[in-house]
Design a protein around this motif. Structure first.
Motif, PDB file in Angstrom:
ATOM      1  N   UNK A  42      24.164  31.900 -11.657  1.00 26.12           N
ATOM      2  CA  UNK A  42      25.531  32.711 -11.606  1.00 26.12           C
ATOM      3  C   UNK A  42      26.436  31.845 -12.498  1.00 26.12           C
ATOM      4  N   UNK A  43      27.597  32.506 -13.126  1.00 24.52           N
ATOM      5  CA  UNK A  43      28.422  31.708 -14.004  1.00 24.52           C
ATOM      6  C   UNK A  43      29.705  31.156 -13.460  1.00 24.52           C
ATOM      7  N   UNK A  44      29.866  30.159 -14.277  1.00 24.15           N
ATOM      8  CA  UNK A  44      31.159  29.293 -13.457  1.00 24.15           C
ATOM      9  C   UNK A  44      32.126  29.069 -14.494  1.00 24.15           C
ATOM     10  N   UNK A  45      33.313  29.516 -14.214  1.00 27.58           N
ATOM     11  CA  UNK A  45      34.405  29.558 -15.061  1.00 27.58           C
ATOM     12  C   UNK A  45      35.136  28.076 -14.950  1.00 27.58           C
ATOM     13  N   UNK A  46      34.915  27.464 -15.899  1.00 30.08           N
ATOM     14  CA  UNK A  46      35.781  26.148 -16.054  1.00 30.08           C
ATOM     15  C   UNK A  46      37.075  26.509 -16.927  1.00 30.08           C
ATOM     16  N   UNK A  47      37.761  25.217 -16.972  1.00 33.33           N
ATOM     17  CA  UNK A  47      39.015  25.448 -17.703  1.00 33.33           C
ATOM     18  C   UNK A  47      39.052  26.001 -19.148  1.00 33.33           C
ATOM     19  N   UNK A  64      24.174  26.071 -18.960  1.00 37.70           N
ATOM     20  CA  UNK A  64      24.342  26.527 -20.318  1.00 37.70           C
ATOM     21  C   UNK A  64      25.648  26.790 -20.677  1.00 37.70           C
ATOM     22  N   UNK A  65      26.353  26.269 -21.846  1.00 32.94           N
ATOM     23  CA  UNK A  65      27.613  27.004 -22.275  1.00 32.94           C
ATOM     24  C   UNK A  65      27.283  28.246 -23.043  1.00 32.94           C
ATOM     25  N   UNK A  66      28.056  29.312 -22.094  1.00 30.91           N
ATOM     26  CA  UNK A  66      27.762  30.521 -22.837  1.00 30.91           C
ATOM     27  C   UNK A  66      29.153  30.990 -23.304  1.00 30.91           C
ATOM     28  N   UNK A  67      30.192  30.224 -23.480  1.00 31.37           N
ATOM     29  CA  UNK A  67      31.553  30.745 -23.866  1.00 31.37           C
ATOM     30  C   UNK A  67      31.528  31.400 -25.256  1.00 31.37           C
ATOM     31  N   UNK A  68      30.795  31.115 -26.338  1.00 30.56           N
ATOM     32  CA  UNK A  68      30.763  31.910 -27.438  1.00 30.56           C
ATOM     33  C   UNK A  68      30.130  33.129 -27.145  1.00 30.56           C
ATOM     34  N   UNK A  69      29.083  33.304 -26.637  1.00 32.34           N
ATOM     35  CA  UNK A  69      28.263  34.380 -26.291  1.00 32.34           C
ATOM     36  C   UNK A  69      29.354  35.343 -25.476  1.00 32.34           C
ATOM     37  N   UNK A  70      29.975  34.832 -24.547  1.00 29.26           N
ATOM     38  CA  UNK A  70      31.017  35.906 -23.825  1.00 29.26           C
ATOM     39  C   UNK A  70      32.026  36.410 -24.798  1.00 29.26           C
ATOM     40  N   UNK A  71      32.468  35.424 -25.647  1.00 23.29           N
ATOM     41  CA  UNK A  71      33.605  35.890 -26.467  1.00 23.29           C
ATOM     42  C   UNK A  71      33.184  36.701 -27.461  1.00 23.29           C
TER      43      UNK A  71
END
Length: 334
Positions: A100-105, A130-137
């Protein structure tokens, strides 16, 4: 006898010495492997957590501390819910892997949980983060680019329709106001894009020719039916509605408007709406007309949405006249 006992004692001492050396060597090898594993865990880019059966953190590497925005020494021994308040909502205690995905600040984390069971009972679990912030952006950026391209294609199609109308009826649409309305994002249709545009064009031409003194045309599009998953049984379709403010159609004429060569205009061919009906039938779509004298006319037709199978197997379709409508610019919502 004494000599034999002495010899046996020496053999035992030698064997004991050999075993101690082997244990020391294996212990050193295990310690070396443990240090290598600890170094890998500590320096790997993904976050690694080990939780006991009660959700307490027994192990955490630097990446996990960074992603969870907590100092590593504070993570150790704390409950996972203390740093991830939404954990209990996302993770369910089962014997199967969960993702699942977890949304942090400031981050979007992809979490993989692998449970470990002892005698069939939940004992602990290993958590990979795993940090997928850039992928989602990047995905969001691509989606925004697609939206802008869709808007540009849509405006181009509106211009094509307007020019086509002006060419067909021989005037620049003076006194005619065309309003485009939308509902939600329109999915891909199972349609010949050129024939779909011909349907819109013919209906609009008919409306314009009926309004000799000008008027308004409103085109609305919305999704209808069960579109939770695009499979044929769900009957998901798009509804088009073209409404004009013209004089309306007499009740005795209305049932005949789709008949070939039937027309009420002196120079009309009687083929425009007949072509519309033929295209509608070829696509397993449906069309209805509602008109009242003095109150205008409303053409409404529903068009089937492409199913998941049709989207993934476009080359296996046997119907020659029903290609996938790839030109989304034909969907004229705003």
């Amino acid at each position: 006898m004494a000599a034999q006992l002495e010899q046996m004692y020496q053999c035992l001492e030698q064997r004991q010495t050999q075993l101690k050396e082997e244990v020391a060597m294996r212990t050193a090898a295990l310690e070396h492997e443990r240090q290598n594993l600890a170094t890998i865990i500590e320096n790997v880019g993904d976050g690694i957590l080990s939780l006991d059966s009660c959700g307490y953190i027994e192990l955490a590497n630097e990446a996990a501390a960074l992603f969870l925005e907590q100092p590593k020494n504070e993570l150790m021994g704390s409950r996972i819910e203390e740093c991830c308040p939404k954990w209990s909502q996302l993770y369910h205690h089962t014997h199967t892997n969960q993702r699942f995905e977890l949304k942090m600040a400031h981050r979007t984390l992809l979490v993989n949980v692998t449970p470990e069971s002892v005698m069939g009972e939940s004992h602990s679990c290993l958590v990979l983060v795993r940090d997928v912030s850039e992928e989602r952006q990047l995905v969001d950026h691509r989606r925004e680019l697609d939206r802008q391209m869709f808007q540009m294609e849509k405006m181009a199609t509106m211009g094509e329709l307007a020019m086509g109308l002006a060419h067909e009826i021989g005037n620049p649409l003076a006194g005619i106001n065309i309003c485009w309305q939308d509902s939600a994002s329109i999915p891909k249709l199972w349609a010949d894009p050129y024939q779909l545009k011909q349907v819109l064009l013919n209906v609009m031409i008919n409306a314009i020719l009926m309004m000799q003194n000008g008027g308004n045309i409103t085109i609305g599009i919305c999704i209808a039916g069960n579109c939770q998953s695009l499979i044929p049984e769900n009957e998901c379709y798009v509804r088009f509605c073209i409404r004009d403010s013209g004089p309306g159609i007499a009740p005795n004429i209305l049932p005949r408007i789709f008949n070939p060569f039937f027309t009420t205009r002196e120079n009309g061919s009687g083929l425009g709406l007949a072509v519309v009906k033929k295209i509608i039938d070829q696509h397993n779509a449906n069309i209805q007309v509602d008109s009242q004298l003095g109150q205008g006319t409303r053409f409404e037709f529903t068009w089937p949405v492409a199913s998941k199978w049709q989207l993934t197997h476009p080359n296996e379709i046997t119907k020659p006249n029903l290609p996938l409508c790839q030109k989304r610019c034909l969907i004229v919502n705003d």
